[in-house]
Design a protein around this motif. Structure first.
Motif, PDB file in Angstrom:
ATOM      1  N   ARG A 257       0.807  -1.224   0.000  1.00  0.00           N
ATOM      2  CA  ARG A 257       0.000   0.000   0.000  1.00  0.00           C
ATOM      3  C   ARG A 257       0.843   1.278   0.000  1.00  0.00           C
ATOM      4  O   ARG A 257       0.534   2.212  -0.743  1.00  0.00           O
ATOM      5  CB  ARG A 257      -0.971   0.010   1.187  1.00  0.00           C
TER       6      ARG A 257
ATOM      7  N   GLU B  48       0.233   4.203  -2.800  1.00  0.00           N
ATOM      8  CA  GLU B  48      -0.165   5.557  -2.389  1.00  0.00           C
ATOM      9  C   GLU B  48       0.861   6.592  -2.807  1.00  0.00           C
ATOM     10  O   GLU B  48       0.513   7.750  -3.110  1.00  0.00           O
ATOM     11  CB  GLU B  48      -0.394   5.588  -0.879  1.00  0.00           C
TER      12      GLU B  48
ATOM     13  N   HIS C 105      -1.936   9.558  -6.787  1.00  0.00           N
ATOM     14  CA  HIS C 105      -2.509  10.506  -5.838  1.00  0.00           C
ATOM     15  C   HIS C 105      -3.871  10.024  -5.346  1.00  0.00           C
ATOM     16  O   HIS C 105      -4.746   9.673  -6.128  1.00  0.00           O
ATOM     17  CB  HIS C 105      -2.651  11.871  -6.514  1.00  0.00           C
ATOM     18  N   ARG C 106      -4.037   9.987  -4.021  1.00  0.00           N
ATOM     19  CA  ARG C 106      -5.281   9.573  -3.379  1.00  0.00           C
ATOM     20  C   ARG C 106      -5.733   8.185  -3.847  1.00  0.00           C
ATOM     21  O   ARG C 106      -6.913   7.925  -4.039  1.00  0.00           O
ATOM     22  CB  ARG C 106      -6.389  10.598  -3.630  1.00  0.00           C
ATOM     23  N   TYR C 107      -4.800   7.311  -3.987  1.00  0.00           N
ATOM     24  CA  TYR C 107      -5.110   5.970  -4.469  1.00  0.00           C
ATOM     25  C   TYR C 107      -6.016   5.232  -3.485  1.00  0.00           C
ATOM     26  O   TYR C 107      -5.743   5.200  -2.286  1.00  0.00           O
ATOM     27  CB  TYR C 107      -3.818   5.169  -4.677  1.00  0.00           C
ATOM     28  N   GLN C 108      -7.089   4.631  -4.008  1.00  0.00           N
ATOM     29  CA  GLN C 108      -8.053   3.938  -3.152  1.00  0.00           C
ATOM     30  C   GLN C 108      -8.249   2.474  -3.538  1.00  0.00           C
ATOM     31  O   GLN C 108      -9.048   1.781  -2.925  1.00  0.00           O
ATOM     32  CB  GLN C 108      -9.420   4.652  -3.239  1.00  0.00           C
TER      33      GLN C 108
END
Length: 288
Positions: A84, A88, A92-95
């Motif tokens: 993770r 990340e 950017h703002r990886y979900q």
């Protein structure tokens, strides 16, 4: 580097794809430097197993370290918590799910690629000096064709043929496609010792991993008659047996981990083919 972000899902098939490439010089951004890059993979995963075998054939233990991932991802979305931070840092703002395999850049702490075919090609082309070429000059189209055949007409076809509750007509058509693909490979290996002639290439690695999956995973969802027809390709399975005895293949074959991974993800029903093992993989791996 390009990335195609997708929503978080439990299946690796829908994981985001990073497609950075290793280049020849500093202008490429990701240029080839020993110990700059790191692999994160699980040999229980087919893509991880492909990369691990190529990595060993190239003798890259020192030049490109490997961090092993667990056989079964430890996150509910099918990702690995250990990956993770890389995801990340790279998007950017990886979900989404942080899945392997991953080729990362230790200099930047970011992901270069999650695309297994690109990773193996770049390792071979930029770090494989002094080794027999796994991607010989002029063989790209043939290797690509073997990869497509293994993915679509063996792996995907075996899944369709063994799918619980599938239309019998669709299942029979999938089995015919699978057998036709095996027949074409059988013919090649009756003529030559390797798929592309007299030299081990990435095409043979691709086929070996596909046959491992076919016998240790997909077989469990096929009927016994189908498995006997699959097994009736002596040159093909002799090739698999011979490669299994090679140290670069044998050292990464963890049958317990493959079984554990399969049981963790599988929602299908076991069929009569489960009792018809084609190869004794463990015995042949011990002969290397």
């Amino acid at each position: 580097m390009s990335v195609t972000p997708l929503a978080a899902v439990p299946s690796e098939s829908f994981a985001p794809v990073f497609r950075g490439r290793i280049g020849r010089d500093a202008r490429s951004g990701h240029y080839a430097v020993p110990r700059r890059y790191r692999l994160h993979l699980s040999p229980a995963c087919p893509n991880g197993l492909r990369i691990a075998v190529v990595h060993s054939l190239l003798g890259l233990d020192a030049g490109c370290p490997v961090t092993l991932l667990t056989a079964v991802p430890d996150c509910p979305d099918g990702g690995h918590s250990a990956l993770r931070p890389l995801y990340e840092a790279s998007a950017h703002r990886y979900q989404g799910a942080a899945v392997g395999p991953v080729l990362s850049d230790d200099w930047s702490g970011r992901i270069v690629s999650t695309h297994a075919p690109d990773i193996t090609r770049d390792l071979a082309r930029h770090f494989g000096a002094g080794r027999p070429p796994l991607y010989p000059r002029g063989a790209d189209a043939e290797i690509d064709a073997v990869e497509r055949l293994c993915a679509q007409r063996i792996d995907a076809a075996a899944q369709r043929a063994g799918r619980a509750g599938a239309d019998p007509v669709e299942g029979a058509a999938a089995l015919r496609s699978l057998l036709a693909a095996l027949n074409s490979l059988e013919h090649r290996l009756t003529v030559d010792p390797y798929l592309l002639g007299h030299q081990l290439t990435a095409a043979d690695v691709e086929l070996w991993v596909t046959l491992v999956q076919l016998d240790t995973v997909h077989r469990h969802h096929l009927d016994a008659a189908a498995v006997h027809r699959i097994a009736d390709h002596p040159a093909l399975w002799s090739h698999a047996r011979r490669l299994t005895g090679h140290p670069s293949f044998a050292r990464h074959l963890d049958l317990d981990a493959i079984t554990h991974r399969h049981h963790a993800h599988c929602q299908g029903l076991e069929a009569a083919g489960a009792a018809v093992q084609i190869l004794d993989w463990a015995a042949h791996a011990g002969q290397g």
